[in-house]
Design an enzyme around this catalytic site. Structure first.
Site, PDB file in Angstrom:
ATOM      1  N   ASP A 116      -8.250   3.745   1.447  1.00 31.77           N
ATOM      2  CA  ASP A 116      -7.290   4.099   2.499  1.00 31.77           C
ATOM      3  C   ASP A 116      -8.044   4.613   3.726  1.00 31.77           C
ATOM      4  O   ASP A 116      -8.723   5.643   3.650  1.00 31.77           O
ATOM      5  CB  ASP A 116      -6.358   5.191   1.954  1.00 31.77           C
ATOM      6  CG  ASP A 116      -5.193   5.462   2.874  1.00 31.77           C
ATOM      7  OD1 ASP A 116      -5.238   5.017   4.042  1.00 31.77           O
ATOM      8  OD2 ASP A 116      -4.238   6.117   2.430  1.00 31.77           O
TER       9      ASP A 116
ATOM     10  N   CYS B  24       0.861  -1.183   0.000  1.00 33.31           N
ATOM     11  CA  CYS B  24       0.000   0.000   0.000  1.00 33.31           C
ATOM     12  C   CYS B  24       0.896   1.231   0.000  1.00 33.31           C
ATOM     13  O   CYS B  24       2.046   1.158  -0.454  1.00 33.31           O
ATOM     14  CB  CYS B  24      -0.979  -0.021   1.177  1.00 33.31           C
ATOM     15  SG  CYS B  24      -0.209   0.023   2.820  1.00 33.31           S
TER      16      CYS B  24
ATOM     17  N   ASN C 159       2.299   1.420   4.463  1.00 24.88           N
ATOM     18  CA  ASN C 159       2.618   0.156   5.158  1.00 24.88           C
ATOM     19  C   ASN C 159       2.336   0.232   6.654  1.00 24.88           C
ATOM     20  O   ASN C 159       2.988  -0.408   7.463  1.00 24.88           O
ATOM     21  CB  ASN C 159       4.076  -0.272   4.912  1.00 24.88           C
ATOM     22  CG  ASN C 159       4.400  -1.712   5.340  1.00 24.88           C
ATOM     23  OD1 ASN C 159       5.514  -2.017   5.737  1.00 24.88           O
ATOM     24  ND2 ASN C 159       3.431  -2.598   5.280  1.00 24.88           N
TER      25      ASN C 159
ATOM     26  N   CYS D 233      -1.339   0.747   7.538  1.00 27.29           N
ATOM     27  CA  CYS D 233      -2.785   0.505   7.671  1.00 27.29           C
ATOM     28  C   CYS D 233      -3.240  -0.722   6.869  1.00 27.29           C
ATOM     29  O   CYS D 233      -3.513  -1.788   7.431  1.00 27.29           O
ATOM     30  CB  CYS D 233      -3.587   1.726   7.229  1.00 27.29           C
ATOM     31  SG  CYS D 233      -3.304   3.193   8.234  1.00 27.29           S
ATOM     32  N   ARG D 234      -3.315  -0.562   5.547  1.00 29.50           N
ATOM     33  CA  ARG D 234      -3.949  -1.615   4.745  1.00 29.50           C
ATOM     34  C   ARG D 234      -3.086  -2.842   4.531  1.00 29.50           C
ATOM     35  O   ARG D 234      -3.540  -3.977   4.744  1.00 29.50           O
ATOM     36  CB  ARG D 234      -4.376  -1.032   3.378  1.00 29.50           C
ATOM     37  CG  ARG D 234      -5.481  -0.006   3.486  1.00 29.50           C
ATOM     38  CD  ARG D 234      -5.642   0.768   2.205  1.00 29.50           C
ATOM     39  NE  ARG D 234      -4.476   1.615   1.955  1.00 29.50           N
ATOM     40  CZ  ARG D 234      -4.242   2.280   0.835  1.00 29.50           C
ATOM     41  NH1 ARG D 234      -5.102   2.196  -0.156  1.00 29.50           N
ATOM     42  NH2 ARG D 234      -3.173   3.026   0.703  1.00 29.50           N
ATOM     43  N   SER D 235      -1.843  -2.649   4.072  1.00 28.17           N
ATOM     44  CA  SER D 235      -1.033  -3.839   3.751  1.00 28.17           C
ATOM     45  C   SER D 235      -0.660  -4.670   4.986  1.00 28.17           C
ATOM     46  O   SER D 235      -0.614  -5.899   4.881  1.00 28.17           O
ATOM     47  CB  SER D 235       0.194  -3.491   2.899  1.00 28.17           C
ATOM     48  OG  SER D 235       1.075  -2.620   3.547  1.00 28.17           O
TER      49      SER D 235
HETATM   50  P1  4NP Z   1      -1.717   2.813   4.241  1.00 34.13           P
HETATM   51  O1  4NP Z   1      -2.321   4.181   4.818  1.00 34.13           O
HETATM   52  O2  4NP Z   1      -1.193   3.137   2.861  1.00 34.13           O
HETATM   53  O3  4NP Z   1      -2.912   1.925   4.186  1.00 34.13           O
HETATM   54  O4  4NP Z   1      -0.669   2.356   5.187  1.00 34.13           O
HETATM   55  C1  4NP Z   1      -1.569   5.361   4.907  1.00 34.13           C
HETATM   56  C2  4NP Z   1      -0.731   5.557   5.959  1.00 34.13           C
HETATM   57  C3  4NP Z   1       0.006   6.721   6.057  1.00 34.13           C
HETATM   58  C4  4NP Z   1      -0.101   7.679   5.074  1.00 34.13           C
HETATM   59  C5  4NP Z   1      -0.931   7.468   4.004  1.00 34.13           C
HETATM   60  C6  4NP Z   1      -1.664   6.305   3.907  1.00 34.13           C
HETATM   61  N1  4NP Z   1       0.637   8.890   5.186  1.00 34.13           N
HETATM   62  O5  4NP Z   1       0.476   9.755   4.324  1.00 34.13           O
HETATM   63  O6  4NP Z   1       1.433   9.030   6.126  1.00 34.13           O
END
Ligand code: 4NP
Length: 152
Positions: free
Chosen positions: A125, A10, A13, A15-17
């Protein structure tokens, strides 16, 4: 046959992955299926960080402790180390296509393409939303994990 090695990617790294990693690892373990599972982000903001507290909480509600996971950034080498790389959304897929090396052997797909009826869609997200978004994420990645185990 080589052991399937699956990487979820994602953006951050955190939240989703990591939730996809946790869901697939738990389902594979429960089914007695031997696979390698990991996750990474296209971005580098959260390298070394534990998953978002809300991601940790939803995993815990499903009996899984992901507090020890640490964020890392995807690399070209991952295309040689893994057999399958799944992008959580279409932006992630686009970025992965850009860094894919010519000698990469991993197949690269959008994760929800594995789930009948959800082809072409991304896992939303949940980072900027509320806690309920993380339940939706868990539901999506769990369905995808089930489909992956059926397919490999
Ligand atoms: P992820 O979510 O891609 O599912 O881990 C996010 C986590 C952090 C950020 C964006 C998306 N960020 O911009 O810090």
């Amino acid at each position: 046959m080589t052991t399937p090695a699956i990487l979820f990617v994602c953006l951050g790294n955190i939240c989703r992955s990591p939730l996809a990693e946790a869901a697939l690892r738990a389902q594979a373990q429960a089914a007695g299926i031997d696979i390698l599972v990991d996750s990474a982000g296209t971005g580098d903001w959260h390298v070394g960080d534990a998953p978002d507290r809300r991601a940790q909480a939803v995993a815990r509600r499903h009996g899984i402790d992901i507090s020890g996971y640490a964020g890392r950034q995807v690399s070209a080498q991952d295309f040689r180390r893994f057999t399958h790389i799944f992008a959580l959304d279409s932006d992630n897929l686009k970025n992965l296509r850009r860094i894919r090396p010519s000698d990469g052997t991993a197949t690269l797909r959008l994760l929800m393409d594995m789930v009948p009826g959800r082809e072409g869609s991304g896992v939303t997200d949940p980072y900027y939303g509320d806690d309920a978004g993380f339940d939706i994420t868990w539901d999506d990645v769990s369905r995808a994990a089930t489909a992956i185990l059926k397919a490999i």
